[in-house]
Design a protein around this motif. Structure first.
Motif, PDB file in Angstrom:
ATOM      1  N   GLY A 276       0.258  54.506 116.921  1.00 18.78           N
ATOM      2  CA  GLY A 276       0.759  54.728 118.268  1.00 18.78           C
ATOM      3  C   GLY A 276       0.251  53.678 119.224  1.00 18.78           C
ATOM      4  N   MET A 277       0.134  54.063 120.478  1.00 19.25           N
ATOM      5  CA  MET A 277      -0.257  53.132 121.519  1.00 19.25           C
ATOM      6  C   MET A 277      -1.754  52.861 121.479  1.00 19.25           C
TER       7      MET A 277
ATOM      8  N   PHE B  26       3.658  47.950 117.778  1.00 17.94           N
ATOM      9  CA  PHE B  26       3.882  46.821 118.660  1.00 17.94           C
ATOM     10  C   PHE B  26       5.358  46.719 119.010  1.00 17.94           C
ATOM     11  N   ASP B  27       5.635  46.125 120.163  1.00 18.94           N
ATOM     12  CA  ASP B  27       7.009  45.859 120.575  1.00 18.94           C
ATOM     13  C   ASP B  27       7.525  44.647 119.808  1.00 18.94           C
TER      14      ASP B  27
ATOM     15  N   SER C 131      14.074  51.550 116.755  1.00 17.84           N
ATOM     16  CA  SER C 131      13.736  50.267 116.140  1.00 17.84           C
ATOM     17  C   SER C 131      12.930  49.372 117.076  1.00 17.84           C
ATOM     18  N   ARG C 132      12.640  49.876 118.262  1.00 13.27           N
ATOM     19  CA  ARG C 132      11.927  49.054 119.257  1.00 13.27           C
ATOM     20  C   ARG C 132      10.541  48.641 118.770  1.00 13.27           C
ATOM     21  N   ARG C 133       9.848  49.549 118.079  1.00 11.09           N
ATOM     22  CA  ARG C 133       8.465  49.284 117.679  1.00 11.09           C
ATOM     23  C   ARG C 133       8.284  49.460 116.180  1.00 11.09           C
ATOM     24  N   HIS C 134       7.334  48.674 115.638  1.00 12.02           N
ATOM     25  CA  HIS C 134       6.904  48.834 114.247  1.00 12.02           C
ATOM     26  C   HIS C 134       5.397  49.009 114.230  1.00 12.02           C
TER      27      HIS C 134
ATOM     28  N   SER D  50       3.043  43.209 122.659  1.00 12.74           N
ATOM     29  CA  SER D  50       4.265  42.523 122.274  1.00 12.74           C
ATOM     30  C   SER D  50       4.017  41.700 121.023  1.00 12.74           C
ATOM     31  N   HIS D  51       5.088  41.288 120.369  1.00 11.73           N
ATOM     32  CA  HIS D  51       4.954  40.500 119.149  1.00 11.73           C
ATOM     33  C   HIS D  51       4.162  39.224 119.382  1.00 11.73           C
TER      34      HIS D  51
END
Length: 222
Positions: free
Chosen positions: A70-71, A100-101, A114-117, A132-133
């Motif tokens: 998670g975050m 992460f984004d 699909s926004r985050r992995h 972010s990536h």
């Protein structure tokens, strides 16, 4: 997996950075094999960073894994990572079990699932709640499986694609740009490093093509 050997190795590595807490042994016994392997790999990440000249300071009272990725929360146990070329405030942070984004979100403002992995272990360049990536200096996936197959490889390549764009010319990695030595180069933009840690020694038979995309297979077995 030899649980006793893994525990001994983890405690040995971490003893250089923090005093053992009374509950540590009980915590390790309660971890599933997969989470125990993640902790074992984390010890190698810490050791690798130290060998490259980074300084590490553990923040927290005990290392606990989340129920699911998670975050990032500053109150979560983590390591502050000092760059060799800097002094004072940490330049990087080391966390476990985060999302992460993705690059896809950056390109198209993706808002669906699909926004985050997720990534098992990360070194990041900022304290973003969802980095972010381009804020990931190192990502590590941990696979404690008896039989390494192409399915694991495809999964790792998919995450790698969401971390950056392939470049024809290799450049210094973000960790190298922060002063880490010896220098590591990757053919990705941004130049993050990405490991796929695995217990099956046969995983090395799949290493050459992923290496072209900045995926380093590491056989780490307790």
């Amino acid at each position: 997996m030899n649980r006793a050997q893994a525990e001994a190795e983890i405690k040995n590595i971490f003893s250089g950075y923090r005093a053992a807490q009374p509950g540590d042994a009980a915590l390790l016994q309660c971890l599933s094999d997969g989470k125990l392997y993640e902790l074992f790999v984390l010890s190698h990440v810490v050791e690798d960073l130290a060998n490259r000249g980074f300084t590490l300071r553990f923040i927290g009272t005990s290392l606990k894994f989340k129920g699911s990725p998670g975050m990032i929360k500053p109150s979560d146990p983590h390591f502050e990572v000092g760059a060799p070329s800097m002094s004072g405030n940490p330049a990087l942070w080391l966390y476990v079990d985060i999302e992460f984004d993705t690059l896809g979100h950056h390109l198209g403002s993706v808002t669906d699932n699909s926004r985050r992995h997720e990534i098992d272990i990360v070194v990041i360049t900022s304290g973003s709640s969802y980095p972010s990536h381009h804020e990931i200096a190192l990502g590590v996936e941990c696979k404690a499986v008896a039989n390494f197959g192409k399915d694991l490889l495809k999964e790792a390549l998919g995450v790698r694609r969401e971390l950056g764009v392939l470049q024809m010319t290799a450049s210094d990695s973000l960790l190298t740009l922060h002063g880490g030595t010896p220098a590591v180069t990757v053919s990705m933009n941004p130049p993050s490093e990405y490991w796929l840690a695995h217990t099956d020694p046969r995983g090395g038979n799949y290493a050459q093509s992923p290496a072209q995309f900045g995926v380093t297979l590491k056989h780490l077995e307790p």
